[in-house]
Design a protein around this motif. Sequence first.
Motif: not given
Length: 279
Positions: A71-76, A78-88, A123-130
């Motif tokens: 869905v993406g952050k703009a719509t939801a 909320l942000q989620s990272c995935t393990l396949f991203e370079k900057d997860c 953690a507060e600054k860098e981690l995604c919401d999930v």
Amino acid sequence: MNIPFGHQQLHNRYCFEGELELVTALRISSGNASDETDAPFIRTFDKTPYIPGSSLRGAIRSEVERILASVGKATAGLQSCTLFEKDCCAEKARKFLHEFDKDERNQDIHEKNTKNERIAAFAEKELCDVCKLFGSTVYASRLTIEDALPVGMEGKEIPTHVRDGVGIDRDTGAAKDGAKFDYEVIEPVKNSLAFLLKMKAENVTDNDKKLLNLILSLLKHGLHVGGKRAGGLGEIKLREVAKKFYKVTGFEDPNSLWAAITRGKEIHNSIEWKEGVLC
Ligand SMILES: [Zn+2]
């Protein structure tokens, strides 16, 4: 309300309780073969079948991540990272810890008191919401999900079945010729058998509330846990009990917690949880 991020203080606690019923048969293996089957269902020391909290947590988290990633952050919102991203988050945490170790060796002992604060700030600054709610390699989870024990079958036997499967070749992932494999499942019992969901979140922020609403919505509509999901097994969903899918107890601010403690009252009270819109 602006809740400070992290574990160091206790600002609020929300405890969710509901009954998860089986829509399809459930397979969660103990990992040890028995005389009856290659893969017995997982049980407690007194032989009661249960759904491990870690299985629920894994299934919920991966579904939440898949949805938010698409869905993406703009719509939801909320942000989620995935393990396949370079900057997860896992990769960011690895780099942070690497730098942190280097810094720590150069630091004087008094400054080491700030270790927890530095990790929390990262953690507060860098981690995604999930990862902020479910935890990551650097930061412990603020969401606890207990093992779900069966309810609604008092005095009755929980129906189990041993099903035939096919042995899988670990190298090719294909069915192995002539290899037989069987596994035990718990069968659904409509309006009777359920598993008690107990989920607790602390220091819940507005974004966490959105995530919790997403989780509750997934659990209301159905989610798959355990093995053979591709074959349709393991669909669970929250059951409606007295017009409610779940109940919420806890406290919403530190002052009400303190007032309850000093007056000798129950610290967990019923909370009116607002589902509202997700974003
Ligand atoms: Zn993340």
